[in-house]
Design an enzyme around this catalytic site. Structure first.
Site, mmCIF file in Angstrom:
data_model
loop_
_atom_site.group_PDB
_atom_site.id
_atom_site.type_symbol
_atom_site.label_atom_id
_atom_site.label_comp_id
_atom_site.label_asym_id
_atom_site.label_seq_id
_atom_site.Cartn_x
_atom_site.Cartn_y
_atom_site.Cartn_z
ATOM 1 N N SER A 53 42.157 50.743 48.712
ATOM 2 C CA SER A 53 41.002 49.857 48.611
ATOM 3 C C SER A 53 41.379 48.384 48.548
ATOM 4 O O SER A 53 40.581 47.519 48.918
ATOM 5 C CB SER A 53 40.167 50.226 47.386
ATOM 6 N N ASP A 201 34.805 45.360 37.984
ATOM 7 C CA ASP A 201 35.568 46.569 37.650
ATOM 8 C C ASP A 201 36.957 46.251 37.104
ATOM 9 O O ASP A 201 37.647 47.128 36.589
ATOM 10 C CB ASP A 201 35.669 47.517 38.848
ATOM 11 N N HIS A 204 39.624 45.222 41.567
ATOM 12 C CA HIS A 204 39.666 44.720 42.935
ATOM 13 C C HIS A 204 39.435 43.210 42.983
ATOM 14 O O HIS A 204 38.507 42.707 42.348
ATOM 15 C CB HIS A 204 38.610 45.436 43.783
#
Length: 225
Positions: A53, A201, A204
Site C-alpha cells: 500500500s 491511521d 500511510h
C-alpha cells in the site's frame, strides 16, 4: 531505530495494517507508390516499483504517491522513462512471489522492491520473509540480469516485541548484502511516525509525506537515470 519506533501509535498502526497498488492499399494503375520510411519510436526504459500500500499510494491519488512523483521528476528532467506502479494494498512477500512474474513481461531498467512491512506487522516468521524477498530478487535477476535492483528497507513498531522488531529491521541489509543489490536503508525516513505526515491511521503517508519519500528514493535513482 528506537527513536523511530517510539514515535508510532502502535495500536492504530497494527490494527489498520491487517486491513491493509494495415498495409497501404495497392492500386492497379501503373503508379509508383512512394515509400515512406518511419523512424520507429524508441521504447521508454521502465522503472518498476513493486510493493504494497505504500507504493500503491493508499488513501491518496495514485499519481501523488511517490512512484507517480518519480515519474513527474523524470519528465521534468526530460528523461525517457516510464514508471510502473506495481503496488497492492495488503501485499505480503509471499503474495509478491506469486505475482511478480506478471510484472516481468517487459524488462525493467530499474526494479524497486518494497515489501515486508505487512509480514512484520502480522508476525510472519522472519526466515520466510527473508526467503521471499530473495526469491523475488532472484526471479528478476534470472530473467533480466542487466536490471538494477533496489531494495527498500522497512521498520515496524514494537508490537511483536523488541527482539522481533530488531531482527525484522536487520533482514533488509542482510538481503541487500547477500544478493548484492542497492539498499534504501529506510523508505519512510523522516516520515514514519510523524503524525502530520501520515494519514489518521498512522501508517500511510499523506501527500506531503510522499514528497519526502520521493527524496529518499531519488537518492538511489538519480545516478542511474
Amino acid at each position: 531505530m528506537h527513536q523511530y519506533i517510539s514515535k508510532f501509535i502502535p495500536a492504530a498502526f497494527l490494527l489498520l495494517c491487517f486491513y491493509a497498488c494495415g498495409n497501404p492499399e495497392t492500386k492497379t494503375e501503373t503508379i509508383v507508390e512512394s515509400e515512406t520510411t518511419e523512424t520507429p519510436t524508441e521504447e521508454k526504459k521502465i522503472i518498476l516499483f513493486f510493493g504494497n500500500s505504500l507504493t500503491a499510494g493508499y488513501g491518496i491519488e495514485q499519481d501523488l504517491a511517490f512512484p507517480g512523483l518519480v515519474q513527474d521528476r523524470l519528465d521534468s528532467l526530460g528523461k525517457d522513462y516510464k514508471v510502473i506502479n506495481g503496488g497492492l494494498s495488503g501485499e505480503t512477500t509471499a503474495g509478491g512471489v506469486s505475482r511478480i512474474d506478471w510484472f516481468l513481461e517487459d524488462e525493467p531498467a530499474i526494479f524497486v522492491l518494497e515489501l515486508g512491512g505487512n509480514d512484520g506487522l502480522r508476525g510472519i516468521q522472519l526466515s520466510e520473509t527473508k526467503k521471499n524477498l530473495e526469491t523475488i530478487i532472484d526471479k528478476v535477476r534470472t530473467k533480466y540480469p542487466e536490471t538494477k535492483i533496489i531494495l527498500a528497507g522497512m521498520q515496524i513498531p514494537p508490537n511483536m516485541g523488541t527482539d522481533y522488531t530488531q531482527e525484522f529491521q536487520a533482514i533488509y541489509p542482510a538481503v541487500a548484502s547477500e544478493k548484492n543489490v542497492e539498499l534504501i536503508p529506510f523508505l519512510l525516513q523522516n516520515v514514519g511516525g510523524i503524525q502530520e505526515l501520515n494519514l489518521p491511521d498512522g501508517i500511510h503517508p499523506t501527500e506531503a509525506g510522499h514528497k519526502l519519500v520521493l527524496e529518499n528514493v531519488w537518492e538511489h535513482l538519480k545516478d542511474d537515470v
